[in-house]
Design a protein around this motif. Structure first.
Motif, short mmCIF file in Angstrom:
data_model
loop_
_atom_site.label_atom_id
_atom_site.label_comp_id
_atom_site.label_asym_id
_atom_site.label_seq_id
_atom_site.Cartn_x
_atom_site.Cartn_y
_atom_site.Cartn_z
N PRO A 41 0.81 -1.22 0.00
CA PRO A 41 0.00 0.00 0.00
C PRO A 41 0.85 1.27 0.00
O PRO A 41 0.56 2.21 -0.74
N GLY A 42 1.89 1.30 0.79
CA GLY A 42 2.76 2.47 0.82
C GLY A 42 3.53 2.64 -0.47
O GLY A 42 3.69 3.76 -0.97
N LEU A 43 3.98 1.54 -1.03
CA LEU A 43 4.71 1.59 -2.29
C LEU A 43 3.80 2.05 -3.43
O LEU A 43 4.21 2.88 -4.25
N ALA A 44 2.59 1.53 -3.48
CA ALA A 44 1.65 1.94 -4.52
C ALA A 44 1.29 3.41 -4.39
O ALA A 44 1.16 4.12 -5.39
N THR A 45 1.14 3.90 -3.16
CA THR A 45 0.85 5.31 -2.94
C THR A 45 2.02 6.18 -3.38
O THR A 45 1.84 7.23 -4.00
N LEU A 46 3.23 5.76 -3.08
CA LEU A 46 4.42 6.50 -3.50
C LEU A 46 4.53 6.55 -5.03
O LEU A 46 4.80 7.61 -5.60
N ILE A 47 4.28 5.44 -5.69
CA ILE A 47 4.33 5.41 -7.15
C ILE A 47 3.26 6.33 -7.74
O ILE A 47 3.53 7.08 -8.68
N ALA A 48 2.06 6.30 -7.18
CA ALA A 48 0.98 7.16 -7.67
C ALA A 48 1.32 8.63 -7.46
O ALA A 48 1.05 9.47 -8.32
N ALA A 49 1.92 8.96 -6.32
CA ALA A 49 2.30 10.35 -6.05
C ALA A 49 3.38 10.82 -7.02
O ALA A 49 3.33 11.95 -7.52
N ILE A 50 4.34 9.95 -7.31
CA ILE A 50 5.40 10.31 -8.26
C ILE A 50 4.82 10.53 -9.65
O ILE A 50 5.19 11.48 -10.35
N ILE A 51 3.89 9.68 -10.06
CA ILE A 51 3.26 9.84 -11.36
C ILE A 51 2.48 11.15 -11.42
O ILE A 51 2.55 11.88 -12.41
N CYS A 52 1.75 11.48 -10.37
CA CYS A 52 0.98 12.73 -10.33
C CYS A 52 1.89 13.95 -10.43
O CYS A 52 1.60 14.88 -11.18
N VAL A 53 2.97 13.94 -9.68
CA VAL A 53 3.92 15.06 -9.74
C VAL A 53 4.55 15.16 -11.12
O VAL A 53 4.69 16.26 -11.67
N ALA A 54 4.91 14.03 -11.71
CA ALA A 54 5.51 14.04 -13.05
C ALA A 54 4.53 14.61 -14.08
O ALA A 54 4.93 15.41 -14.94
N VAL A 55 3.28 14.22 -14.01
CA VAL A 55 2.28 14.74 -14.95
C VAL A 55 2.11 16.25 -14.77
O VAL A 55 2.02 16.99 -15.76
N LEU A 56 2.08 16.71 -13.54
CA LEU A 56 1.95 18.15 -13.29
C LEU A 56 3.16 18.92 -13.81
O LEU A 56 3.01 19.99 -14.42
N VAL A 57 4.36 18.40 -13.59
CA VAL A 57 5.56 19.08 -14.06
C VAL A 57 5.61 19.11 -15.58
O VAL A 57 5.90 20.15 -16.19
N ILE A 58 5.34 17.99 -16.22
CA ILE A 58 5.35 17.93 -17.68
C ILE A 58 4.28 18.85 -18.26
O ILE A 58 4.53 19.57 -19.24
N GLY A 59 3.11 18.86 -17.67
CA GLY A 59 2.04 19.74 -18.14
C GLY A 59 2.39 21.21 -17.97
O GLY A 59 2.11 22.03 -18.85
N GLN A 60 3.02 21.55 -16.87
CA GLN A 60 3.42 22.94 -16.64
C GLN A 60 4.46 23.38 -17.64
O GLN A 60 4.40 24.49 -18.18
N ARG A 61 5.43 22.52 -17.92
CA ARG A 61 6.45 22.84 -18.92
C ARG A 61 5.84 23.03 -20.30
O ARG A 61 6.20 23.94 -21.04
N SER A 62 4.90 22.16 -20.64
CA SER A 62 4.25 22.24 -21.94
C SER A 62 3.45 23.53 -22.07
O SER A 62 3.52 24.22 -23.10
#
Length: 56
Positions: A25-46
């Motif tokens: 559960p903690g690992l899945a939450t960490l992976i989901a948080a990393i994906i969310c941050v990556a999407v936000l950063v990529i979207g902001q750059r775009s």
């Protein structure tokens, strides 16, 4: 509808989540948080790159 005879929590006698007590559960939450941050950063750059074309 409800998988038990009664629609109450009285018939539940243990953890219903199979991964309870492990690291998944903690690992899945960490992976989901990393994906969310990556999407936000990529979207902001775009969006910043697109906005710079209009600032000229």
């Amino acid at each position: 509808m409800f998988p038990y005879d009664q629609a109450t929590w009285d018939v539940v006698d243990g953890a219903m989540f199979m991964g309870w007590g492990g690291a998944l559960p903690g690992l899945a939450t960490l992976i989901a948080a990393i994906i969310c941050v990556a999407v936000l950063v990529i979207g902001q750059r775009s969006e910043t790159a697109k906005a710079k074309t209009f600032d000229k």
